[in-house]
Design an enzyme around this catalytic site. Structure first.
Site, mmCIF file in Angstrom:
data_model
loop_
_atom_site.group_PDB
_atom_site.id
_atom_site.type_symbol
_atom_site.label_atom_id
_atom_site.label_comp_id
_atom_site.label_asym_id
_atom_site.label_seq_id
_atom_site.Cartn_x
_atom_site.Cartn_y
_atom_site.Cartn_z
ATOM 1 N N HIS A 156 -7.367 -7.856 -5.371
ATOM 2 C CA HIS A 156 -5.626 -7.100 -5.270
ATOM 3 C C HIS A 156 -4.711 -7.350 -5.826
ATOM 4 O O HIS A 156 -3.672 -6.985 -4.955
ATOM 5 C CB HIS A 156 -5.462 -7.770 -3.263
ATOM 6 C CG HIS A 156 -6.567 -7.484 -1.701
ATOM 7 N ND1 HIS A 156 -6.730 -6.166 -1.854
ATOM 8 C CD2 HIS A 156 -7.256 -7.796 -1.744
ATOM 9 C CE1 HIS A 156 -7.835 -6.192 -0.701
ATOM 10 N NE2 HIS A 156 -8.119 -7.793 -0.096
ATOM 11 N N GLU A 211 -2.443 1.326 3.910
ATOM 12 C CA GLU A 211 -2.896 2.031 3.737
ATOM 13 C C GLU A 211 -3.037 3.355 4.531
ATOM 14 O O GLU A 211 -3.420 4.679 3.487
ATOM 15 C CB GLU A 211 -5.090 2.356 3.638
ATOM 16 C CG GLU A 211 -5.354 0.472 2.941
ATOM 17 C CD GLU A 211 -5.348 -0.181 3.776
ATOM 18 O OE1 GLU A 211 -4.535 -0.437 4.351
ATOM 19 O OE2 GLU A 211 -6.039 -1.629 3.193
ATOM 20 N N ASP A 219 -7.660 -13.799 0.020
ATOM 21 C CA ASP A 219 -9.130 -12.613 0.881
ATOM 22 C C ASP A 219 -9.709 -11.512 -0.103
ATOM 23 O O ASP A 219 -9.015 -11.050 -1.448
ATOM 24 C CB ASP A 219 -8.468 -11.654 1.526
ATOM 25 C CG ASP A 219 -7.271 -10.576 1.458
ATOM 26 O OD1 ASP A 219 -6.638 -10.812 0.223
ATOM 27 O OD2 ASP A 219 -6.866 -9.589 1.672
ATOM 28 N N GLU A 220 -10.681 -11.852 0.085
ATOM 29 C CA GLU A 220 -11.451 -10.270 -0.585
ATOM 30 C C GLU A 220 -11.624 -10.211 -2.273
ATOM 31 O O GLU A 220 -11.603 -9.039 -2.267
ATOM 32 C CB GLU A 220 -11.322 -8.549 0.208
ATOM 33 C CG GLU A 220 -11.345 -8.974 1.703
ATOM 34 C CD GLU A 220 -10.939 -7.439 2.342
ATOM 35 O OE1 GLU A 220 -11.353 -7.238 2.922
ATOM 36 O OE2 GLU A 220 -9.606 -7.579 2.172
ATOM 37 N N ASP A 239 -3.425 -2.119 12.235
ATOM 38 C CA ASP A 239 -3.929 -0.964 11.814
ATOM 39 C C ASP A 239 -4.587 -0.018 12.005
ATOM 40 O O ASP A 239 -5.351 0.981 11.827
ATOM 41 C CB ASP A 239 -3.732 -0.803 9.991
ATOM 42 C CG ASP A 239 -5.524 -2.120 10.027
ATOM 43 O OD1 ASP A 239 -5.587 -3.604 10.207
ATOM 44 O OD2 ASP A 239 -6.157 -1.941 9.005
ATOM 45 N N TRP A 262 -7.834 -14.249 9.854
ATOM 46 C CA TRP A 262 -8.277 -13.319 10.379
ATOM 47 C C TRP A 262 -9.722 -12.690 10.775
ATOM 48 O O TRP A 262 -9.928 -12.170 11.475
ATOM 49 C CB TRP A 262 -7.777 -12.888 8.843
ATOM 50 C CG TRP A 262 -8.363 -12.421 7.643
ATOM 51 C CD1 TRP A 262 -8.755 -13.044 6.617
ATOM 52 C CD2 TRP A 262 -9.107 -11.230 7.589
ATOM 53 N NE1 TRP A 262 -9.384 -12.715 6.077
ATOM 54 C CE2 TRP A 262 -9.791 -11.571 6.001
ATOM 55 C CE3 TRP A 262 -9.125 -9.577 8.248
ATOM 56 C CZ2 TRP A 262 -10.447 -10.499 5.647
ATOM 57 C CZ3 TRP A 262 -9.934 -8.751 7.074
ATOM 58 C CH2 TRP A 262 -10.998 -9.319 5.926
ATOM 59 N N ARG A 299 0.680 -1.091 0.041
ATOM 60 C CA ARG A 299 -0.049 -0.802 0.103
ATOM 61 C C ARG A 299 0.847 1.307 0.079
ATOM 62 O O ARG A 299 0.619 2.230 -0.944
ATOM 63 C CB ARG A 299 -0.841 0.015 0.779
ATOM 64 C CG ARG A 299 -2.085 -0.722 1.516
ATOM 65 C CD ARG A 299 -2.131 -1.816 0.212
ATOM 66 N NE ARG A 299 -3.492 -2.802 0.222
ATOM 67 C CZ ARG A 299 -3.774 -2.801 0.777
ATOM 68 N NH1 ARG A 299 -3.877 -3.676 2.359
ATOM 69 N NH2 ARG A 299 -5.441 -3.050 0.552
ATOM 70 N N ASP A 323 -0.016 -5.832 -3.896
ATOM 71 C CA ASP A 323 -1.824 -5.782 -3.510
ATOM 72 C C ASP A 323 -2.312 -4.160 -5.228
ATOM 73 O O ASP A 323 -1.240 -4.186 -5.667
ATOM 74 C CB ASP A 323 -2.294 -4.964 -2.929
ATOM 75 C CG ASP A 323 -3.467 -5.339 -1.916
ATOM 76 O OD1 ASP A 323 -4.090 -4.629 -2.523
ATOM 77 O OD2 ASP A 323 -3.481 -5.919 -0.889
HETATM 78 C C1 ACM Z 1 -7.116 -8.524 5.093
HETATM 79 O O1 ACM Z 1 -7.141 -8.154 6.464
HETATM 80 N N1 ACM Z 1 -8.099 -8.810 3.673
HETATM 81 C C2 ACM Z 1 -6.811 -10.336 5.071
#
Ligand code: ACM
Length: 654
Positions: free
Chosen positions: A294, A511, A371-372, A465, A438, A191, A220
């Site tokens: 990502h 970020e 992820d995501e 974070d 996570w 990031r 990412d």
């Molecule tokens: C994550 O925090 N998306 C692994």
């Protein structure tokens, strides 16, 4: 932490989330410290398994002889002691590799293994005449040396000569070994890019607390940070975006003429240097390549990796909005940041990447993200529809599962173990896939029951974070995690099959972290709390004891010039409405023994101002409540300016 848009959309548009955060903050306040009185003389973090204090001190002489075996892996242990014991003190430290009766510090590798100590444990004995550290392996001697340094006065941390200090350490007998083998910190260098020197600085800080694993999040949407031979665009294009400063996530999209010169990457030589630097300090580096989601930096470099027409126009993200999190996970992607599971070129690309990563990083595991990953572009893709038909895949979970299994095969074909974020469980992976839990600990518990190896790194305790205190003071992120809550982290929670738990880890997403000083601020002191949670026996953990030690470490970090957050001293605002809808403001502190002073008249309170004793009602025309905490006569908290309107919004009239 990637749900940044959730934060931005919710945080900025609605105050509801803030109210939620305030509630969740207060819910986390189960721990309270006793008034902190006299500083503890022994303040080792993480707390050792056993420590006995004896009479007397070892006083550092002007000439110190360290006796150690000649083993190459001890070079850094000796160098570390030499530096710490000479720079601030002016003592001359020599090293001998043969038995020397007059040696002041003896580092001994056990001839016959002491099984209790394992490969990282140590025994440290300090007597008035000499110091002995014994271990089965070099790593244990290194951790013994870290504990030893923590027993000298805080000035031992100085980077320059320090005068007027009594260089002595109390006589103790310590036996110590870790609770779990995987004690990790994740550093997101994608990031925002952090230089090789900054990563080394981060490693130097983490080994102080006996962490042994650095997880580098290398790719990412905002950057690809590692040179891959044969794929030059990954670093010519993928490593660079437009420099933006402010609240990442909602930046104005960059224009075509704005220079893309912000970022950077590690050459393969840099990576080798980092791996070696870490190894000498008994740290493994876990590389992460985050796919299939990502992946915008990779797609901006090689658009053919996408299923979506028009990807040629995509650019590496500079913090502009690219996801809509308003409906939760998976997010709705506004542009397609996923690699295409239906495209053979993707697997050839990953084979090239993974081959080189496997050669560069000696660690057994490669983390492949997972992820995501948004599915809204896959749902529209003919290539994905054809893949589903061919492979009999019924839904997008299975599409991602197909991708993960193919990637796992590539990873394993290079002699490595595959690891992914807990979403990979949705793809019905074989137990040979290791899982990093996570989204709380529940997926880790589930994975352990399915015989997957698990590393616990739950948002609930271990997301560095997140804000450490009230959003009015902290850089804004969508959630909060106070020090005392981090301290509750248990890497082996109830319900898990402990056999499958490799350990625990805290994650620093970046970020909102623009520089190394802020990376340190976010990591410490919560990193101390996590370190104690993964090293010390559960029954040895004690919040009051820990916080007393942490305060000593604040002073040590000041001298070491490592930044940390003082947020633990900031008061907590809890608001409610009286029966007649008056705003009631309750102030409390995360640690006890503090006094809170306040003003409503816009001036800066000090200890001669009213002391908080009971819930406050703002005077009718007041606009700002200013507060500050003191310990006795010393201001310890930061001056906080809280708009009364903000408090009012947090307590809706209903
Ligand atoms: C994550 O925090 N998306 C692994």
């Amino acid at each position: 932490m990637k749900r940044f848009f959730l934060f931005l959309s919710c945080f900025l548009i609605s105050n509801y989330i803030i109210a939620q955060n305030v509630q969740s903050e207060s819910a986390g306040m189960t721990a309270t410290a006793d008034p902190v009185g006299k500083a503890p003389e022994i303040a080792i973090i993480p707390e050792p398994v056993s420590i006995t204090k004896n009479e007397g001190y070892f006083v550092l002489p002007a000439n110190v002889v360290i006796q150690s075996p000649a083993a190459a892996e001890l070079k850094q242990v000796v160098a570390f002691l030499q530096e710490r014991l000479s720079v601030p003190t002016g003592s001359f430290i020599s090293n001998v590799n043969t038995h020397t009766p007059t040696a002041n510090i003896k580092l001994i590798l056990n001839d016959k293994a002491n099984h209790q100590l394992g490969s990282e444990g140590y025994q440290l004995s300090i007597t008035p005449n000499f110091i002995t550290i014994k271990a089965n392996k070099a790593a244990g001697l290194f951790y013994g040396a870290q504990s030893l340094i923590q027993l000298f006065p805080k000035e031992i941390e100085s980077k320059e000569a320090s005068t007027g200090t009594d260089w002595k350490a109390p006589c103790v007998e310590v036996t110590d070994y870790p609770r779990v083998g995987w004690r990790g910190l994740m550093f997101d260098v994608a990031r925002h890019f952090f230089t090789k020197a900054e990563v080394k600085q981060y490693i130097d800080a983490m080994v102080r607390y006996k962490y042994n694993l650095l997880h580098l999040h290398l790719t990412d949407d905002e950057g690809w940070r590692i040179e891959i031979k044969g794929l030059p665009k990954l670093t010519e294009v993928g490593a660079w975006n437009v420099k933006k400063i402010g609240e990442f996530g909602n930046f104005i999209p960059p224009t075509a003429d704005e220079p893309r010169n912000y970022g950077g990457f590690y050459t393969q030589e840099d990576i080798k240097e980092l791996v070696q630097y870490a190894k000498e300090r008994f740290v493994n580096i876990l590389p992460e390549v985050d796919v299939p989601g990502h992946s915008l930096a990779a797609i901006a470099s090689y658009p053919e990796l996408s299923c979506t027409a028009g990807a040629e126009t995509y650019r590496v993200r500079s913090g502009e909005r690219i996801m809509d999190w308003s409906r939760g996970a998976p997010p709705i992607a506004l542009l397609d940041n996923t690699l295409c599971p239906a495209n053979e070129k993707v697997y050839a690309f990953l084979d090239t990447v993974i081959t080189q990563i496997a050669q560069l990083f000696p660690f057994d595991y490669i983390h492949m993200g997972g992820d995501e990953a948004p599915i809204n572009f896959w749902e529209k893709s003919d290539a994905i529809k054809a893949l589903m038909q061919k492979e009999g895949l019924k839904n997008m979970h299975q599409v991602q599962g197909y991708f993960e299994k193919r990637v796992q095969k590539i990873v394993e074909s290079k002699g490595k173990k595959f690891m992914g974020w807990d979403e990979i469980l949705e793809g019905e992976m074989s137990p040979s896939a290791a899982v990093m839990s996570w989204r709380g600990t529940k997926y880790g518990i589930e994975a352990s029951k399915k015989k997957h190896e698990v590393v616990m790194s739950p948002t609930t305790y271990a997301y560095l974070d997140y804000m450490q205190a009230d959003a009015i003071t902290e850089p804004k992120v969508y959630a909060s995690l106070r020090l005392s809550k981090s301290y509750e982290f248990d890497p082996v929670p109830v319900g898990v099959d402990p056999k499958y738990i490799k350990g625990g880890q805290a994650n620093l997403w970046t970020e909102q972290v623009y520089n190394i000083r802020q990376a340190e601020y976010m990591t410490w002191p919560r990193g101390m709390a996590i370190a104690e949670s993964v090293w010390s026996p559960a029954e040895k953990k004690n919040w009051n004891n820990f916080f007393g030690k942490a305060e000593q470490h604040f002073k040590r970090l000041d001298i070491a010039e490592t930044k940390y957050a003082p947020s633990v001293y900031d008061p907590i605002f809890t608001v409610s409405r009286s029966a007649d809808k008056q705003l009631m403001i309750d102030l409390s502190t995360e640690v006890s023994g503090l006094d809170i002073y306040y003003s409503f008249d816009n001036s800066f309170p000090d200890r001669f101002y009213p002391k908080y004793t009971e819930p406050l009602m703002a005077p009718k025309d007041a606009t700002t409540l200013k507060v500050i905490t003191y310990k006795g006569k010393e201001a310890v908290g930061r001056m906080m300016s809280m708009p009364v309107d903000e408090l009012s919004k947090r307590a809706p009239r209903r």
